[in-house]
Each structure stands twice: as structure tokens, then as C-alpha cells.
Design a protein around this motif. Structure first.
Motif, PDB file in Angstrom:
ATOM      1  N   ALA A   1      49.005  19.041  69.495  1.00 17.55           N
ATOM      2  CA  ALA A   1      48.182  19.639  70.565  1.00 17.55           C
ATOM      3  C   ALA A   1      47.141  18.691  70.741  1.00 17.55           C
ATOM      4  CB  ALA A   1      47.830  21.013  70.390  1.00 17.55           C
ATOM      5  N   LEU A   2      46.210  18.405  69.582  1.00 23.22           N
ATOM      6  CA  LEU A   2      45.070  17.579  69.603  1.00 23.22           C
ATOM      7  C   LEU A   2      45.311  16.205  70.184  1.00 23.22           C
ATOM      8  CD1 LEU A   2      43.671  18.627  66.375  1.00 23.22           C
ATOM      9  CD2 LEU A   2      42.203  18.478  68.405  1.00 23.22           C
ATOM     10  N   ALA A   3      46.671  15.656  69.954  1.00 20.41           N
ATOM     11  CA  ALA A   3      47.171  14.388  70.362  1.00 20.41           C
ATOM     12  C   ALA A   3      47.463  14.143  72.089  1.00 20.41           C
ATOM     13  CB  ALA A   3      48.289  13.772  69.695  1.00 20.41           C
ATOM     14  N   HIS A   4      47.758  15.392  72.364  1.00 19.45           N
ATOM     15  CA  HIS A   4      48.112  15.361  74.087  1.00 19.45           C
ATOM     16  C   HIS A   4      47.014  15.535  74.761  1.00 19.45           C
ATOM     17  CE1 HIS A   4      50.385  17.169  77.477  1.00 19.45           C
ATOM     18  NE2 HIS A   4      51.439  16.508  76.890  1.00 19.45           N
ATOM     19  N   PRO A   5      47.139  14.860  75.847  1.00 24.10           N
ATOM     20  CA  PRO A   5      46.048  15.070  76.887  1.00 24.10           C
ATOM     21  C   PRO A   5      45.620  16.448  77.516  1.00 24.10           C
ATOM     22  CG  PRO A   5      47.926  13.659  77.812  1.00 24.10           C
ATOM     23  CD  PRO A   5      48.203  13.943  76.572  1.00 24.10           C
ATOM     24  N   ARG A   6      46.828  17.160  77.649  1.00 24.26           N
ATOM     25  CA  ARG A   6      46.416  18.499  77.958  1.00 24.26           C
ATOM     26  C   ARG A   6      46.779  19.606  76.922  1.00 24.26           C
ATOM     27  NH1 ARG A   6      48.342  20.242  83.806  1.00 24.26           N
ATOM     28  NH2 ARG A   6      50.360  20.055  83.087  1.00 24.26           N
ATOM     29  N   GLY A   7      46.168  19.409  75.704  1.00 24.23           N
ATOM     30  CA  GLY A   7      46.150  20.152  74.539  1.00 24.23           C
ATOM     31  C   GLY A   7      46.257  21.551  74.769  1.00 24.23           C
ATOM     32  N   GLU A   8      45.440  22.110  75.600  1.00 25.42           N
ATOM     33  CA  GLU A   8      45.399  23.531  75.905  1.00 25.42           C
ATOM     34  C   GLU A   8      46.648  24.142  76.265  1.00 25.42           C
ATOM     35  OE1 GLU A   8      40.684  24.041  77.240  1.00 25.42           O
ATOM     36  OE2 GLU A   8      42.209  23.994  78.702  1.00 25.42           O
ATOM     37  N   ARG A   9      47.315  23.450  77.136  1.00 30.28           N
ATOM     38  CA  ARG A   9      48.686  23.641  77.741  1.00 30.28           C
ATOM     39  C   ARG A   9      49.727  23.568  76.587  1.00 30.28           C
ATOM     40  NH1 ARG A   9      49.832  23.461  83.275  1.00 30.28           N
ATOM     41  NH2 ARG A   9      47.536  23.990  84.039  1.00 30.28           N
ATOM     42  N   TRP A  10      49.601  22.727  75.731  1.00 25.00           N
ATOM     43  CA  TRP A  10      50.406  22.662  74.738  1.00 25.00           C
ATOM     44  C   TRP A  10      50.551  24.054  73.911  1.00 25.00           C
ATOM     45  CZ3 TRP A  10      54.049  18.375  73.887  1.00 25.00           C
ATOM     46  CH2 TRP A  10      54.544  18.696  72.639  1.00 25.00           C
ATOM     47  N   ILE A  11      49.363  24.454  73.534  1.00 25.56           N
ATOM     48  CA  ILE A  11      49.186  25.576  72.652  1.00 25.56           C
ATOM     49  C   ILE A  11      49.536  26.735  73.694  1.00 25.56           C
ATOM     50  CG2 ILE A  11      47.481  27.258  71.744  1.00 25.56           C
ATOM     51  CD1 ILE A  11      45.900  24.705  70.988  1.00 25.56           C
ATOM     52  N   GLU A  12      49.376  26.761  74.834  1.00 26.50           N
ATOM     53  CA  GLU A  12      49.940  27.819  75.778  1.00 26.50           C
ATOM     54  C   GLU A  12      51.569  27.933  75.614  1.00 26.50           C
ATOM     55  OE1 GLU A  12      48.802  28.049  79.869  1.00 26.50           O
ATOM     56  OE2 GLU A  12      50.732  29.079  80.241  1.00 26.50           O
ATOM     57  N   GLY A  13      52.054  26.829  75.463  1.00 26.48           N
ATOM     58  CA  GLY A  13      53.333  26.565  75.333  1.00 26.48           C
ATOM     59  C   GLY A  13      53.951  27.147  74.065  1.00 26.48           C
ATOM     60  N   VAL A  14      53.334  26.794  73.063  1.00 27.34           N
ATOM     61  CA  VAL A  14      53.762  27.036  71.640  1.00 27.34           C
ATOM     62  C   VAL A  14      53.647  28.618  71.473  1.00 27.34           C
ATOM     63  CG1 VAL A  14      53.002  26.941  69.117  1.00 27.34           C
ATOM     64  CG2 VAL A  14      53.105  25.094  70.699  1.00 27.34           C
TER      65      VAL A  14
ATOM     66  N   THR B   1      54.452  37.142  77.162  1.00 23.83           N
ATOM     67  CA  THR B   1      53.304  37.392  76.635  1.00 23.83           C
ATOM     68  C   THR B   1      52.675  38.681  77.567  1.00 23.83           C
ATOM     69  OG1 THR B   1      52.405  35.830  78.779  1.00 23.83           O
ATOM     70  CG2 THR B   1      52.501  35.130  76.187  1.00 23.83           C
ATOM     71  N   GLY B   2      51.900  39.483  76.957  1.00 27.42           N
ATOM     72  CA  GLY B   2      51.551  40.730  77.866  1.00 27.42           C
ATOM     73  C   GLY B   2      50.388  40.218  78.932  1.00 27.42           C
ATOM     74  N   TYR B   3      50.031  39.065  78.915  1.00 29.03           N
ATOM     75  CA  TYR B   3      48.900  38.977  79.855  1.00 29.03           C
ATOM     76  C   TYR B   3      49.017  37.262  79.792  1.00 29.03           C
ATOM     77  CZ  TYR B   3      46.085  38.730  75.708  1.00 29.03           C
ATOM     78  OH  TYR B   3      45.832  38.710  74.378  1.00 29.03           O
ATOM     79  N   GLU B   4      48.210  36.533  80.755  1.00 29.79           N
ATOM     80  CA  GLU B   4      48.367  35.006  80.686  1.00 29.79           C
ATOM     81  C   GLU B   4      47.547  34.628  79.474  1.00 29.79           C
ATOM     82  OE1 GLU B   4      49.841  32.859  82.502  1.00 29.79           O
ATOM     83  OE2 GLU B   4      50.971  34.587  83.687  1.00 29.79           O
ATOM     84  N   THR B   5      47.924  33.854  78.825  1.00 25.56           N
ATOM     85  CA  THR B   5      47.351  33.542  77.561  1.00 25.56           C
ATOM     86  C   THR B   5      46.138  32.514  77.899  1.00 25.56           C
ATOM     87  OG1 THR B   5      49.490  33.425  76.377  1.00 25.56           O
ATOM     88  CG2 THR B   5      47.624  31.696  75.426  1.00 25.56           C
TER      89      THR B   5
ATOM     90  N   LEU C   1      38.184  26.276  69.435  1.00 27.34           N
ATOM     91  CA  LEU C   1      39.351  26.596  70.145  1.00 27.34           C
ATOM     92  C   LEU C   1      39.217  28.314  70.431  1.00 27.34           C
ATOM     93  CD1 LEU C   1      41.894  25.914  71.903  1.00 27.34           C
ATOM     94  CD2 LEU C   1      43.126  26.732  70.014  1.00 27.34           C
ATOM     95  N   LEU C   2      39.158  28.620  71.528  1.00 24.14           N
ATOM     96  CA  LEU C   2      39.159  30.265  71.589  1.00 24.14           C
ATOM     97  C   LEU C   2      40.608  30.689  72.209  1.00 24.14           C
ATOM     98  CD1 LEU C   2      36.742  32.599  73.409  1.00 24.14           C
ATOM     99  CD2 LEU C   2      39.126  32.883  73.664  1.00 24.14           C
ATOM    100  N   LEU C   3      41.303  31.384  71.406  1.00 24.22           N
ATOM    101  CA  LEU C   3      43.044  31.427  71.764  1.00 24.22           C
ATOM    102  C   LEU C   3      42.871  33.027  71.960  1.00 24.22           C
ATOM    103  CD1 LEU C   3      45.871  31.125  72.129  1.00 24.22           C
ATOM    104  CD2 LEU C   3      45.803  31.082  69.732  1.00 24.22           C
ATOM    105  N   ASP C   4      43.088  33.629  73.127  1.00 30.21           N
ATOM    106  CA  ASP C   4      43.218  35.032  73.270  1.00 30.21           C
ATOM    107  C   ASP C   4      44.621  35.253  74.072  1.00 30.21           C
ATOM    108  OD1 ASP C   4      43.221  37.372  74.261  1.00 30.21           O
ATOM    109  OD2 ASP C   4      41.222  37.407  75.206  1.00 30.21           O
ATOM    110  N   ALA C   5      45.364  35.811  72.953  1.00 32.45           N
ATOM    111  CA  ALA C   5      46.940  36.054  73.210  1.00 32.45           C
ATOM    112  C   ALA C   5      47.529  37.058  73.024  1.00 32.45           C
ATOM    113  CB  ALA C   5      47.626  34.789  72.765  1.00 32.45           C
TER     114      ALA C   5
END
Ligand code: GLY
Ligand code: MN
Ligand code: MN
Length: 456
Positions: free
Chosen positions: A219-232, A244-248, A274-278
Motif C-alpha cells: 500500500a505504501l508503494a501505491h500512489p493511492r495507498g488509502e484505496r489499496w487498504i480499503e480494498g484489502v 463492510t457495515g459502513y464505508e471504510t 494511518l487512521l483506519l475505521d472499519a
């Protein structure tokens, strides 16, 4: 307007016409495909008591609880369908095929109701709908239960949706609001089965957070790392549950100062948090709601740790305030006292008195959790916001500090840091049980946990 079940097949302009010979050929030689005998829903053991409690609140009144309708996303594509929470709670039915279905509680004498579930039955093989209707045809969207099967699943008498035509078309907004608030209030205390489902949601969510940490190098290597994490995280949610119970919320650096950052289109910077709420929503549609704020390098910087430690102390104080009989607002007050005192020690506030700390905390420190992430939202204030906690309630405790990048009241080194720590708890006879304790909360434990996962 209600869509008729037996309407002409919903086709589109690029569907090829069908010859009479083909139609006749398609209408025959299909074997019976009954569902297995054992299709009773686990929730069918608990839904009769729920309907009885609702019935007792509205003697003599007809109650209509729709699952909701499909909504167009674009052109001929619908959004995925998730039935209304009240409908799920009363029927135990959860699937995408519930679109358009309606539960009716008909008064049956002055003190009870009879439940009738109006459903769209299987597509008959005698008209073309089963292979031509894009919205409801079985060959397009999958097999539905027939009426007898739906009865076996739910224990509720089922009728064809087309026969629900006599339901009143008009809406009485006051009566609807009263019903909605009763349905929220009846769900405030969770039964043992529900707590089990929520624990399952929490456990899958913890696994999803581990997946994310393992995926950080990519994810750190990807230009849209946040999106990568959302996908994971979404992969875990979809594989283990309904999704997901709500948008990550995947918020790197100053994005964490936006409470519901769901654009998730930013890069990750190893020097930032990184704040991850999921939360994973189970197939039974109960959701977790967890936040961790993680150092993307695997190690907190001194200033990141300073902010984190204050939020953690606030969360500890909030959790310690949870027990039956105390006001719902008490845990928020306890958490905010710690924050206000901490901000005063830092010199950001002149004094902990008043509500000036709210510039940096923005929202309340928790909410009920269940079938909805912000569960029981229609409950009256006297039963929720101004009510007292009861054994069996499940809630989040989620204080945060959101130090905006453009906030001139803050020293430069604090600007652009956002930290939220969010855990899920069930109120017990003595206090509260942390359901999300599988995920580390202290900075040291987070660093050790991340180190293990990123090396592995
Ligand atoms: N995920 C939304 C909330 O924490 O309330
Ligand atoms: Mn929350
Ligand atoms: Mn959350």
C-alpha cells in the motif's frame, strides 16, 4: 409505487427478441429443485419474541415493515440491496432477494397480531420471466424461496407479494415515526444470540485489520495507498461476511482530521499515521465498528505518541465509566475530561472548563452498535442519549483528537495529526466486556503487533 410481481419481464433494448418456438422450448423439461428440509433460520428462534414485544406496543394497529426497494445505481444497474434493519430484526431474513418484500402485523384481537410476510415467490417456469427478467428472473439473479420454503425458513405465514395490494397507500408521518422509534428502542438491549453475532463481526474485523498491516508495504508503494487498504479490508469483509457495515474510512496523515474520510484517494507516507475505521458486517447483518490509528513506519514518533497517549487515556476513562445504571452520557464526559485536562497541560487550552476542547474532538465518544453501525438511531432521547446503560447493550467508545492542519491555535508540530481509538463493548452485570480486545490499543503493543505482521 409497488412493482407488480407478475409484470412483463424487465428487459432492455439490447436484449434479443424471443421467438414463440423458443419460448415454448424454455417453458418445459425442468426438474423440481426443492431447497433442503433444514432451512430454518437461526434467528427464527428469537424473532417471535421480538414481534410479540412490538405487538404489545401497538395493540389493535396494523404495522407495516417493508424490506425496502431496489435503487437504480445507473441506467439498468441497481445498487446492491441490504434489507431495512427493522425488517431483518423481525424476520431474520437478510438477503438481496428480500427487495420489495413486506412484513405486516395484522391486529388479531385487541392484544395480539398475526404476522404475514408478503414475498416475491420463485419465478414460474411457465412464463419467460425466469430467464428474461433482468431484475428478478432466477436465471439473472438466482433462485428465491417459494412461499412454503419462506415459511419454513422464518416460521412466518407467507403470502404472494401481489396479494398485498390492499395495504394502505397513504403514509402517516407521525405514526411512522412512532413505529420507527419503537423499533429502535426495542433493539437497544441485545439478546445472547445478537451479542454472539456482534462478536463474530468484531473477530472478522480484527482479522481484516491484520490483513491491512500485512499489506502495508504494497500500500505504501501505491500512489493511492488509502484505496489499496480499503480494498484489502473489503476483501476480508466480503469473504467472511456480507461486506463492510459502513464505508471504510482510510485516512492517512491530515485526512484523519476529517471524521468520515471515505474518499480514500490519498497516498500513504511512512512518516505519518494511518487512521483506519472499519467493520465487517456478518451475513446476519450485524456490524463491528473499530478504529485503530497506526504509525505507517511501524513506530510512533514522539509527538504522535504524545497525541495517541492522550486519546488512549481518554478511552480508558470512558471504558472505566461503563456499567449498568449510569447515564449513557457518562462515558463521554469521563473521556472528555481527560482530553480537556490534557489539552490544558499542553498549553493548547487555558483551562479544562467549558466546551472549548470540542474544537479538537468534534463529535461524541460513542454510540450503540448492532444491525446498524449507528444503531437504534430513532430511539427517543429519554431512552438513549439521556437514558441509562443496561446489561446487554453494545456500544462503541471512540474518543478522538483531530488537530486540523490549518488550526492556528495549535503548535506547528501538532497540526495535521488525527487520532481515534474505537472499541466495541457489551455492558455486563458488573461493567463492560471489551469485545475487540484482540486488537492492540497501547502504542507499545501496536508497535510489537505491527512488527510481527510486517516481518511475517
Ligand atoms: N464509523 C463511524 C463511526 O465510528 O461512528
Ligand atoms: Mn463508531
Ligand atoms: Mn467507526
Amino acid at each position: 409505487m409497488k412493482e407488480s410481481v407478475s409484470a412483463a419481464p424487465r428487459t432492455v433494448s439490447h436484449d434479443l427478441p424471443v421467438s414463440a418456438e423458443f419460448e415454448e422450448f424454455m417453458a418445459r423439461d425442468w426438474a423440481a429443485t426443492p431447497l433442503p428440509a433444514d432451512i430454518r433460520l437461526a434467528a427464527a428462534d428469537v424473532t417471535p419474541a421480538r414481534r410479540a414485544r412490538l405487538s404489545a406496543r401497538f395493540p389493535g394497529e396494523r404495522l407495516i415493515v417493508p424490506a425496502g426497494e431496489l435503487r437504480v445505481r445507473s441506467n439498468d444497474c441497481d445498487h446492491r440491496f441490504r434489507p431495512h434493519t427493522a425488517y431483518v430484526w423481525l424476520t431474520g431474513l437478510t438477503g438481496e432477494e428480500q427487495a420489495g418484500h413486506v412484513l405486516v402485523l395484522e391486529p388479531d384481537g385487541p392484544h395480539r397480531h398475526e404476522a404475514v410476510l408478503y414475498v416475491r415467490p420463485r419465478s414460474p417456469r411457465t412464463d419467460g420471466g425466469f430467464y428474461r427478467d433482468r431484475r428478478y428472473g432466477e436465471f439473472w439473479v438466482g433462485r428465491r424461496p417459494d412461499l412454503a420454503e419462506a415459511e419454513r425458513m422464518t416460521g412466518i405465514r407467507c403470502a404472494h407479494l401481489d396479494t398485498s395490494g390492499e395495504l394502505p397507500p397513504g403514509r402517516d408521518a407521525t405514526a411512522d415515526a412512532e413505529l420507527a422509534s419503537a423499533l429502535s428502542e426495542l433493539r437497544l438491549v441485545k439478546d445472547t444470540w445478537e451479542v454472539g453475532q456482534l462478536q463474530r463481526a468484531v473477530d472478522h474485523t480484527a482479522a481484516g485489520f491484520e490483513d491491512v498491516v500485512r499489506a502495508l508495504p504494497r500500500a505504501l508503494a501505491h500512489p493511492r495507498g488509502e484505496r489499496w487498504i480499503e480494498g484489502v479490508f473489503g476483501l476480508r469483509a466480503r469473504a467472511e461476511g456480507n461486506g463492510t457495515g459502513y464505508e471504510t474510512i482510510v485516512a492517512s496523515g491530515a485526512h484523519a482530521c476529517v471524521l468520515h474520510w471515505i474518499r480514500n484517494d490519498g497516498p500513504l507516507d511512512a512518516r505519518q499515521l494511518l487512521l483506519l475505521d472499519a467493520g465487517v458486517e456478518t451475513d446476519s447483518l450485524y456490524t463491528a465498528d473499530i478504529t485503530r490509528t497506526l504509525p505507517l513506519s511501524g513506530r510512533f514518533s514522539p509527538v504522535q505518541r504524545q497525541v495517541y497517549d492522550l486519546v488512549l487515556a481518554a478511552q480508558d476513562a470512558g471504558i472505566a465509566a461503563l456499567r449498568p445504571g449510569v447515564c449513557f452520557r457518562d462515558f463521554h464526559r469521563a473521556a472528555m475530561k481527560v482530553i480537556a485536562e490534557g489539552l490544558t497541560e499542553w498549553g493548547v487550552l487555558k483551562s479544562p472548563e467549558g466546551d472549548f476542547h470540542r474544537r479538537y474532538t468534534l463529535c461524541s465518544s460513542g454510540h450503540m452498535l448492532g444491525l446498524d453501525v449507528h444503531d437504534c438511531a430513532q430511539a427517543r432521547a429519554e431512552t438513549y442519549l439521556d437514558g441509562v446503560l443496561e446489561e446487554g447493550q453494545v456500544l462503541t467508545v471512540e474518543p478522538g483528537l483531530y488537530l486540523q492542519p490549518d488550526d492556528e491555535t495549535l503548535p506547528a508540530e501538532l497540526r495535521g495529526i488525527g487520532v481515534r481509538i474505537e472499541d466495541d463493548l457489551v455492558i455486563t452485570a458488573e461493567g463492560a466486556r471489551l469485545m475487540s480486545g484482540a486488537l492492540p490499543r497501547t502504542p507499545d503493543a501496536i508497535e510489537a503487533w505491527m512488527g510481527g505482521l510486517m516481518e511475517g
